[in-house]
Design an enzyme around this catalytic site. Structure first.
Site, PDB file in Angstrom:
ATOM      1  N   ASP A   1      -7.055   6.198   0.683  1.00  0.00           N
ATOM      2  CA  ASP A   1      -8.048   6.759   2.112  1.00  0.00           C
ATOM      3  C   ASP A   1      -8.875   5.010   2.026  1.00  0.00           C
ATOM      4  O   ASP A   1      -8.685   4.350   1.480  1.00  0.00           O
ATOM      5  CB  ASP A   1      -9.261   7.142   1.273  1.00  0.00           C
ATOM      6  CG  ASP A   1     -10.222   8.064   2.227  1.00  0.00           C
ATOM      7  OD1 ASP A   1     -10.269   7.446   3.596  1.00  0.00           O
ATOM      8  OD2 ASP A   1     -10.709   8.981   1.925  1.00  0.00           O
TER       9      ASP A   1
HETATM   10  C1  NOJ Z   1     -12.286   7.916   4.880  1.00  0.00           C
HETATM   11  C2  NOJ Z   1     -12.360   9.704   4.958  1.00  0.00           C
HETATM   12  O1  NOJ Z   1     -12.327   9.757   4.081  1.00  0.00           O
HETATM   13  C3  NOJ Z   1     -11.257   9.572   5.071  1.00  0.00           C
HETATM   14  O2  NOJ Z   1     -10.569  11.403   5.490  1.00  0.00           O
HETATM   15  C4  NOJ Z   1     -10.443   9.310   6.588  1.00  0.00           C
HETATM   16  O3  NOJ Z   1      -9.262   9.248   7.350  1.00  0.00           O
HETATM   17  C5  NOJ Z   1     -10.400   7.856   6.563  1.00  0.00           C
HETATM   18  N1  NOJ Z   1     -11.842   6.930   6.581  1.00  0.00           N
HETATM   19  C6  NOJ Z   1      -9.848   6.900   7.873  1.00  0.00           C
HETATM   20  O4  NOJ Z   1     -10.906   7.273   8.665  1.00  0.00           O
END
Ligand code: NOJ
Length: 778
Positions: A304
């Site tokens: 993430d």
């Molecule tokens: C953080 C989020 O937790 C995740 O779900 C997302 O895909 C990423 N950022 C990218 O935007």
């Protein structure tokens, strides 16, 4: 920008044998495709063997830095100082995220394909969660359709639009089980149940990717996230630690991820939080043992955002170098935006801490995805075609159908709904009655301009000029803390109401209600009250909405409450005093039209709750598939209870009404007794005993009465949404076998299926009482 053929020199630099021929062939195909009017997306379909040969040939020519580049995802334009072209020219980024600009995609891709040494195309990733331009209901709402085909088709359209705009990879589906409605990200998933969640996970993967990755030209690579256990954050607080015993991991939290693997998902994203004291981004048990060794996942894992760097903040890694080492060796292939891999992996390899073979293992699946997606043949996006795909009227028509199917009728005392279209006046009231952004819901792609039909507009469209419509928003809902997504909001920011303005708005709303025969109140949550970093402790209607609702209901007019929200809400007062309640969720682009279709009876609602509705946030986590307690409710002195409130939910999992009534009868098992390992048919008759056609979701629940471990009181193990004309009866048959009857046992430390007696229930929600028994013998 029109698609340009590659300009790079065809030298002996060619990264893999046959490339010159390959490019020439691709060019020919391209010309042929244009001449024949076929899609320019048409791509050669390669066997796994051919892909693997191409990957190996390319890999053998890559420097360490180029390999680490492929393991690096950079933020395209969102973060200050980033110049994607510079990084890509050096082969320093395999992927770019947080960019949503077709022209920029092509500009950057030209640099990657024509100016970098090995000409490897960039994979552009973005969160396309419930639509690109055409916005579908939020995933929690789509799960409320209990119809995986609807979810699959919606994500097919989302993929078509996203791919046309130049996106190759979506960070979805989010398949986290969420049993605590305080957690804001419940909106992004399919709710509390692993069986329903698995069906929706697989459907989304099929929708995004097509039958198998790379075989359909207008699809994107899917990403199952957040691996794993994220939905069990302590206290429902986003990002907080998670402690889940192995049995619960395997029986509840992991099945939707495994369903995504079985559906062929190309990528996984690790979660942010600690799972049992080991952050998911450095969790070898998850990323290697479960995902690769047990499930045989062949794609790649991305962290993430910033999560590799954050291993230091989480008190797990000593420093960024240690973070890079522990994430990569745990099985995390691509670093999303933290820059920890490119800064630290080169030295780790040079120092002999990480081997080149380990790096190669991480690079291979990333290159394979690019080959499968046809990016080497078709790296660019045809800008002339984007608008035509995005404005396809069929997409919006389907968004309306999806929204209709996701709505759940929670209450309909005295058959207030459907409303007559020949009323003389209706008041449409509430802060969400005419808000395009909140109707579309949480998590839209960057730069998206909300263009939803609101409930007010939908009712206007439905009733035309013949009915007088009074409208008032009432006081705004105020968020006390800024939202993560405020930074990406487009358009001018609405100034905050002063207390005097809010009072005037309140009074206007009551006055509007007084002037009408029927009142439709549109209340709930702002879209940015759910989603990432958007937990709530109290689950009632925020702001002055409850007060306004009570006052309007006190006027004695017929009131229908339409809820727009991204999580289960505690609406105990409304559940007793408002005659009609329609859960519309965050229904997307065509939400207002779909609400009007249901309110005025052109559509009979048939959705069911994918998550339990609590009476208060203090009851959370609250879910139907809990185990029996030592002293169940109903026993005398000692019982599982609160001194100051009920333990029972407001609305149970699977619940939802219709404008007609269904009767279940004749629940039968094909055989009274089966052996361990056998499959058995379960059939039940369902009859529409009302006056209008409608949909019912037939739900089958089981309970193993005794065994090695205690088992949940009920577990969903089959469902089917059917449509019945008035008076029509249908026998629905579902089967149970080892997958449904087995479980991962704590006592035995493995998957087992036991000889035992099972209760079976069939009905329209998780409290169904039509019962049968099944005996499983050795
Ligand atoms: C953080 C989020 O937790 C995740 O779900 C997302 O895909 C990423 N950022 C990218 O935007």
């Amino acid at each position: 920008m029109p698609i340009k053929p590659c300009r790079r020199s065809r030298s002996s630099n060619s990264p893999h044998s046959g490339r010159v021929f390959h490019l020439a062939l691709a060019g020919l195909l391209f010309v042929f495709a244009l001449a024949s009017g076929a899609s320019v997306w048409a791509q050669a379909s390669l066997s796994d063997e051919q892909i693997s040969q191409k990957v190996e040939a390319l890999l053998s020519r890559m420097t360490l830095e180029e390999k680490i580049g492929q393991l690096t995802q950079i933020a395209g334009g969102l973060l200050p100082g980033a110049n994607p072209e510079e990084v890509v020219r050096k082969g320093g980024a395999g992927s770019i995220l947080w960019l949503n600009d077709t022209k920029r995609f092509n500009e950057i891709q030209h640099v990657a394909v024509e100016e970098s040494r090995l000409h490897i195309p960039v994979l552009f990733g973005l969160d396309v969660i419930h639509g690109y331009r055409t916005i579908f209901p939020v995933p929690l709402a789509m799960a409320a359709s209990w119809d995986p085909k609807v979810e699959e088709k919606a994500q097919t359209i989302a993929a078509r639009e996203a791919r046309a705009a130049g996106i190759h990879w979506t960070f979805g589906p989010m398949v986290d089980i969420a049993r605590d409605a305080r957690w804001g990200r419940i909106v992004e998933g399919a709710g509390e149940d692993p069986y329903l969640g698995s069906a929706m996970a697989a459907a989304q993967v099929r929708g995004f990717q097509g039958p198998s990755l790379g075989t359909a030209p207008d699809r994107v690579v899917a990403c199952a996230k957040h691996f794993a256990g994220y939905g069990a954050a302590e206290g429902g607080r986003d990002y907080d630690s998670v402690y889940i015993p192995e049995s619960r991991m395997r029986n509840v939290y992991l099945p939707p991820f495994q369903a995504a693997v079985k559906a062929g998902v190309g990528t996984f994203m690790s979660a942010y939080m600690d799972l049992n004291n080991v952050p998911a981004a450095g969790n070898r048990w998850l990323l290697r043992q479960i995902l690769r060794d047990e499930w045989g996942f062949q794609g790649f894992v991305v962290s993430d955002a910033m999560a590799v760097g954050n291993l230091v903040i989480q008190g797990f890694a000593a420093d960024p170098r240690d973070a890079a080492y522990r994430a990569l060796t745990a099985g995390l292939d691509m670093d999303m935006a933290s820059g920890t891999y490119p800064k630290n992996l080169p030295d780790l390899v040079r120092d002999g801490k990480i081997t080149m073979a380990q790096i190669d293992d991480a690079v291979r699946p990333i290159l394979a995805v690019k080959f499968k997606m046809g990016l080497f043949e078709n790296p660019y996006t045809d800008e002339s075609r984007v608008e035509q795909v995005l404005s396809n009227p069929e997409h919006r028509a389907y968004a309306r159908e999806a929204a209709q199917r996701s709505m759940v009728l929670l209450r309909n005392e005295g058959g207030l709904l459907p409303l007559s279209k020949s009323i003389s006046s209706v008041a449409v009231i509430g802060p969400l009655s005419d808000s395009k952004a909140d109707t579309e819901g949480s998590w839209l792609v960057f730069g998206h301009q909300p263009a939803a039909v609101t409930v007010l507009e939908g009712i206007r469209n439905k009733l035309g000029q013949s009915v007088r419509i009074e409208h008032a928003n009432g006081p705004d809902i105020k968020r006390d803390i800024p939202s993560f997504f405020d930074a990406f909001a487009t358009g001018p920011k609405k100034p905050e109401q002063t207390p005097e303005q809010a009072q005037t708005a309140y009074d206007e709303a009551v006055a509007a209600a007084r002037k009408a025969d029927v009142v439709v109140m549109v209340l709930g949550e702002l879209a940015n009250m759910s989603g990432e970093a958007a937990s709530r402790a109290h689950l009632g209607l925020p702001g002055r909405q409850e007060e306004l609702l009570e006052e309007v209901v006190g006027l004695g007019k017929p009131v229908a409450l339409v809820l727009i929200n991204g999580r289960p809400l505690s609406i105990s007062w409304a559940a007793e005093h408002v005659p009609a309640i329609l859960e519309a969720w965050e229904p997307g682009s065509e939400g207002g039209n779909a609400v009007a279709d249901v309110l005025f009876g052109d559509v009979n609602p048939g959705g069911k709750l994918p998550a339990t509705f609590p009476r208060s946030g203090a009851q959370e986590p609250l879910y139907y598939a809990h185990n029996l307690t030592h002293q169940p409710a109903g026993s005398q002195m000692y019982q599982s209870r609160y001194w100051d409130g009920p333990t029972e939910p407001l609305y149970p999992f699977g619940y939802g009404l219709s404008y007609t009534t269904f009767e279940f009868s004749n629940l039968q098992t094909e055989r009274a007794e089966i052996r361990v390992g056998d499959r058995v048919g379960i059939s039940v008759d369902v009859k529409n005993i009302g006056k209008v056609a409608g949909d019912e979701v037939v739900q089958i629940y089981i309970h193993q009465k005794a065994g090695s471990d205690s088992r949940p009181v009920r577990q969903l193990k089959g469902f089917h949404r059917i449509h019945l004309a008035p008076g029509e009866q249908q026998a629905v048959t579902l089967t149970l076998g080892p997958d449904e009857l087995g479980y991962w046992s704590t006592s035995q430390g493995k998957w087992i299926q036991e000889a035992a007696t099972f209760d079976i229930w069939a009905g329209g929600d998780s409290t169904a009482d039509l019962h049968a028994s099944l005996k499983v013998v050795p």
